[in-house]
Design a protein around this motif. Structure first.
Motif, PDB file in Angstrom:
ATOM      1  N   THR A 114       0.831  -1.203   0.000  1.00 24.78           N
ATOM      2  CA  THR A 114       0.000   0.000   0.000  1.00 24.78           C
ATOM      3  C   THR A 114       0.868   1.256   0.000  1.00 24.78           C
ATOM      4  O   THR A 114       2.045   1.224   0.331  1.00 24.78           O
ATOM      5  N   TYR A 115       0.237   2.362  -0.356  1.00 24.42           N
ATOM      6  CA  TYR A 115       0.938   3.641  -0.322  1.00 24.42           C
ATOM      7  C   TYR A 115       1.318   4.007   1.109  1.00 24.42           C
ATOM      8  O   TYR A 115       2.343   4.651   1.347  1.00 24.42           O
ATOM      9  N   THR A 116       0.480   3.604   2.069  1.00 22.68           N
ATOM     10  CA  THR A 116       0.777   3.908   3.470  1.00 22.68           C
ATOM     11  C   THR A 116       2.038   3.174   3.920  1.00 22.68           C
ATOM     12  O   THR A 116       2.872   3.737   4.645  1.00 22.68           O
ATOM     13  N   GLU A 117       2.198   1.932   3.491  1.00 23.00           N
ATOM     14  CA  GLU A 117       3.423   1.204   3.822  1.00 23.00           C
ATOM     15  C   GLU A 117       4.636   1.898   3.197  1.00 23.00           C
ATOM     16  O   GLU A 117       5.687   2.009   3.820  1.00 23.00           O
ATOM     17  N   ARG A 118       4.473   2.376   1.962  1.00 21.81           N
ATOM     18  CA  ARG A 118       5.572   3.076   1.303  1.00 21.81           C
ATOM     19  C   ARG A 118       5.935   4.345   2.062  1.00 21.81           C
ATOM     20  O   ARG A 118       7.118   4.662   2.243  1.00 21.81           O
ATOM     21  N   ALA A 119       4.927   5.077   2.539  1.00 26.07           N
ATOM     22  CA  ALA A 119       5.178   6.289   3.325  1.00 26.07           C
ATOM     23  C   ALA A 119       5.889   5.945   4.624  1.00 26.07           C
ATOM     24  O   ALA A 119       6.799   6.649   5.064  1.00 26.07           O
ATOM     25  N   MET A 120       5.471   4.847   5.257  1.00 27.59           N
ATOM     26  CA  MET A 120       6.091   4.406   6.507  1.00 27.59           C
ATOM     27  C   MET A 120       7.570   4.092   6.293  1.00 27.59           C
ATOM     28  O   MET A 120       8.433   4.494   7.084  1.00 27.59           O
ATOM     29  N   LYS A 121       7.893   3.416   5.194  1.00 30.25           N
ATOM     30  CA  LYS A 121       9.291   3.061   4.921  1.00 30.25           C
ATOM     31  C   LYS A 121      10.108   4.282   4.522  1.00 30.25           C
ATOM     32  O   LYS A 121      11.303   4.369   4.847  1.00 30.25           O
ATOM     33  N   ASP A 122       9.486   5.227   3.836  1.00 36.34           N
ATOM     34  CA  ASP A 122      10.202   6.458   3.495  1.00 36.34           C
ATOM     35  C   ASP A 122      10.575   7.241   4.754  1.00 36.34           C
ATOM     36  O   ASP A 122      11.612   7.893   4.814  1.00 36.34           O
ATOM     37  N   PHE A 123       9.712   7.165   5.765  1.00 34.20           N
ATOM     38  CA  PHE A 123       9.954   7.922   6.996  1.00 34.20           C
ATOM     39  C   PHE A 123      10.930   7.193   7.923  1.00 34.20           C
ATOM     40  O   PHE A 123      11.867   7.798   8.455  1.00 34.20           O
ATOM     41  N   PHE A 124      10.718   5.884   8.130  1.00 38.08           N
ATOM     42  CA  PHE A 124      11.509   5.148   9.108  1.00 38.08           C
ATOM     43  C   PHE A 124      12.647   4.324   8.491  1.00 38.08           C
ATOM     44  O   PHE A 124      13.534   3.875   9.201  1.00 38.08           O
ATOM     45  N   GLY A 125      12.604   4.108   7.169  1.00 40.11           N
ATOM     46  CA  GLY A 125      13.636   3.302   6.522  1.00 40.11           C
ATOM     47  C   GLY A 125      13.059   2.070   5.855  1.00 40.11           C
ATOM     48  O   GLY A 125      12.056   1.499   6.318  1.00 40.11           O
ATOM     49  N   ASN A 126      13.678   1.641   4.758  1.00 35.90           N
ATOM     50  CA  ASN A 126      13.160   0.524   3.963  1.00 35.90           C
ATOM     51  C   ASN A 126      13.159  -0.806   4.707  1.00 35.90           C
ATOM     52  O   ASN A 126      12.397  -1.715   4.377  1.00 35.90           O
ATOM     53  N   ASP A 127      14.019  -0.954   5.701  1.00 37.02           N
ATOM     54  CA  ASP A 127      14.106  -2.223   6.427  1.00 37.02           C
ATOM     55  C   ASP A 127      13.162  -2.294   7.622  1.00 37.02           C
ATOM     56  O   ASP A 127      13.169  -3.283   8.367  1.00 37.02           O
ATOM     57  N   THR A 128      12.357  -1.257   7.794  1.00 38.96           N
ATOM     58  CA  THR A 128      11.448  -1.204   8.947  1.00 38.96           C
ATOM     59  C   THR A 128      10.384  -2.296   8.871  1.00 38.96           C
ATOM     60  O   THR A 128       9.751  -2.487   7.831  1.00 38.96           O
ATOM     61  N   LYS A 129      10.205  -3.007   9.973  1.00 43.65           N
ATOM     62  CA  LYS A 129       9.143  -4.005  10.084  1.00 43.65           C
ATOM     63  C   LYS A 129       7.985  -3.378  10.855  1.00 43.65           C
ATOM     64  O   LYS A 129       8.196  -2.693  11.853  1.00 43.65           O
ATOM     65  N   ALA A 130       6.777  -3.608  10.405  1.00 43.06           N
ATOM     66  CA  ALA A 130       5.634  -2.973  11.050  1.00 43.06           C
ATOM     67  C   ALA A 130       4.398  -3.855  10.958  1.00 43.06           C
ATOM     68  O   ALA A 130       4.332  -4.773  10.128  1.00 43.06           O
ATOM     69  N   LYS A 131       3.427  -3.540  11.794  1.00 41.49           N
ATOM     70  CA  LYS A 131       2.164  -4.277  11.818  1.00 41.49           C
ATOM     71  C   LYS A 131       1.124  -3.491  11.040  1.00 41.49           C
ATOM     72  O   LYS A 131       1.017  -2.271  11.182  1.00 41.49           O
ATOM     73  N   SER A 132       0.348  -4.183  10.218  1.00 43.67           N
ATOM     74  CA  SER A 132      -0.705  -3.505   9.453  1.00 43.67           C
ATOM     75  C   SER A 132      -2.039  -3.615  10.184  1.00 43.67           C
ATOM     76  O   SER A 132      -2.311  -4.585  10.893  1.00 43.67           O
ATOM     77  N   PHE A 133      -2.869  -2.579  10.025  1.00 39.83           N
ATOM     78  CA  PHE A 133      -4.204  -2.526  10.621  1.00 39.83           C
ATOM     79  C   PHE A 133      -5.224  -2.266   9.519  1.00 39.83           C
ATOM     80  O   PHE A 133      -4.920  -1.585   8.532  1.00 39.83           O
ATOM     81  N   ASP A 134      -6.440  -2.779   9.695  1.00 39.42           N
ATOM     82  CA  ASP A 134      -7.430  -2.657   8.631  1.00 39.42           C
ATOM     83  C   ASP A 134      -8.366  -1.455   8.782  1.00 39.42           C
ATOM     84  O   ASP A 134      -9.354  -1.335   8.057  1.00 39.42           O
ATOM     85  N   SER A 135      -8.079  -0.554   9.726  1.00 43.58           N
ATOM     86  CA  SER A 135      -8.881   0.665   9.835  1.00 43.58           C
ATOM     87  C   SER A 135      -8.056   1.778  10.460  1.00 43.58           C
ATOM     88  O   SER A 135      -7.091   1.518  11.191  1.00 43.58           O
ATOM     89  N   PHE A 136      -8.426   3.016  10.156  1.00 43.06           N
ATOM     90  CA  PHE A 136      -7.765   4.173  10.753  1.00 43.06           C
ATOM     91  C   PHE A 136      -7.895   4.128  12.273  1.00 43.06           C
ATOM     92  O   PHE A 136      -6.945   4.413  13.016  1.00 43.06           O
ATOM     93  N   LYS A 137      -9.090   3.768  12.721  1.00 43.28           N
ATOM     94  CA  LYS A 137      -9.393   3.772  14.156  1.00 43.28           C
ATOM     95  C   LYS A 137      -8.493   2.806  14.919  1.00 43.28           C
ATOM     96  O   LYS A 137      -7.997   3.130  16.002  1.00 43.28           O
ATOM     97  N   LYS A 138      -8.245   1.634  14.350  1.00 40.97           N
ATOM     98  CA  LYS A 138      -7.426   0.644  15.041  1.00 40.97           C
ATOM     99  C   LYS A 138      -5.979   1.109  15.179  1.00 40.97           C
ATOM    100  O   LYS A 138      -5.313   0.812  16.171  1.00 40.97           O
ATOM    101  N   VAL A 139      -5.477   1.839  14.183  1.00 41.25           N
ATOM    102  CA  VAL A 139      -4.125   2.394  14.287  1.00 41.25           C
ATOM    103  C   VAL A 139      -4.072   3.387  15.445  1.00 41.25           C
ATOM    104  O   VAL A 139      -3.160   3.349  16.284  1.00 41.25           O
TER     105      VAL A 139
END
Length: 376
Positions: A114-139
């Motif tokens: 997703t574009y959000t994952e791409r934004a996350m990696k641009d901010f924290f780095g390409n090797d960043t591991k993260a958990k995905s959520f299926d709604s804005f509210k859950k994040v």
């Protein structure tokens, strides 16, 4: 016939007197500021200003004159307050102990590709591991309860505007904006490897991409569109369902990730389509080189309130970059405002402006001071 040149001379003479009296009035405002500094009294005295405006309004010769006098002296008193705020400026300087943000405990909206994952990696780095959520509210819930340290969410698109849900969630979970990223959006239509455009009858995607690609979709009036949880989930649905008539609007990265075929690319209404993402956290530490501030405030529901509150930006020479309004829960036709503007919390002008905003607003919330993505 009136001699215009003579009339203009008289106007100039009156203007000169007004200027002299205004300067004299501002000197008295200085005395008032010194008194309030000594006694600790607030700059803004709503009761006195209301009483004074009622008296001044009474000197108007007709309805227009009354309104004009009220507007003129409202502005004069506003200028006087800004001058006093400049002297008092009771906002403490912010500790800038943080030099960067990094963490392994990060969450983002959507899924892989997703574009959000791409934004996350641009901010924290390409090797960043993260958990995905299926709604804005859950994040936001996860950040709010501490189960993740940072979250990444979309907040604004250059084509369709702001994502209003995010603003409400920021206030509900009392979280801060610690950064942002801007990503170019390259929407594509994805289908099964055996599919072609003529086979498609159903299109799935998040509501935002469906809006952002509306011009493309209108070319195919027989297609049915369905709002889905995210672009990546839409692509996954097409893959799992295995139906040749289904397609998803997502990034080309999703096509590669899920083994789908790009049926059409660059389908967004605007070729410069981009989305701004925010990085949220629970703490209130700010980077020393932060240059963008986000705030929220509520104001009295009466004529001139917004005009008066925004003058704090004008008289402190602050560039406001965005303003949004959202309905306040359980208060019909009343709104909470969200404003982004350039600056650092240690800037003198920002200190003055925030002093005024806090004094005049019914409520004020500092949402964050961070490095703007367009300044990187």
């Amino acid at each position: 016939m009136i001699d215009l040149s003579e009339t203009r001379v008289k106007i100039d003479e009156i203007d000169s007197k007004i200027i002299s009296l205004f300067n004299e009035r501002m000197k008295l405002a200085d005395d008032v500021a010194n008194y309030k500094i000594a006694t600790g009294k607030p700059v803004y005295d709503a009761v006195r200003e209301k009483e004074k405006l009622l008296v001044i309004e009474g000197f108007g010769e007709d309805d227009f004159g009354k309104t004009a006098l009220r507007e003129l002296f409202t502005q004069i008193m506003s200028i006087s307050r800004k001058y006093q705020y400049r002297k008092i400026a009771d906002v403490s300087k912010t500790s800038s102990s943080v030099t960067s943000y990094s963490a392994d405990n990060i969450g983002f909206f959507g899924g892989s590709g997703t574009y959000t994952e791409r934004a996350m990696k641009d901010f924290f780095g390409n090797d960043t591991k993260a958990k995905s959520f299926d709604s804005f509210k859950k994040v936001c819930e996860a950040v709010g309860n501490g189960s993740i340290e940072y979250g990444v969410l979309p907040i604004e698109n250059s084509t369709t505007g702001s994502i209003s849900d995010i603003y409400d969630l920021l206030m509900e979970y009392e979280i801060h904006i610690i950064g942002e990223a801007i990503e170019p959006i390259d929407h594509a239509l994805l289908g099964l490897p055996s599919a072609n455009l003529v086979d498609i009858t159903e299109v799935y995607s998040h509501p935002q991409p469906l809006l952002q690609c509306s011009n493309f979709l209108t070319k195919y009036p027989d297609w049915n569109t369905f709002a889905y949880g995210s672009t990546s989930k839409s692509a996954l649905k097409v893959k799992n369902d295995g139906k040749i008539n289904q397609a998803a609007i997502a990034s080309k990265a999703n096509a590669e990730f899920y083994g789908l075929k790009v049926l059409a690319e660059n389908i967004a209404n605007d070729t410069l389509n981009a989305t701004r993402f925010i990085v949220i956290g629970k703490g209130g530490n700010y980077l020393e080189n932060a240059d963008k501030i986000s705030i929220s405030f509520e104001i009295p529901h009466k004529t001139g309130s917004l005009y008066s509150i925004l003058s704090n930006f004008i008289y402190n020479n602050i560039n406001m970059t965005n303003i949004e309004s959202r309905p306040i829960p359980k208060r019909r036709w009343q709104y909470r405002f969200f404003v982004d503007f350039d600056g650092n919390l240690n800037d003198a002008g920002v200190i003055n402006a925030i002093t005024g905003l806090k004094a005049e607003a019914d409520s004020f919330t500092l949402l964050g001071n961070y490095v703007g993505a367009d300044k990187k």
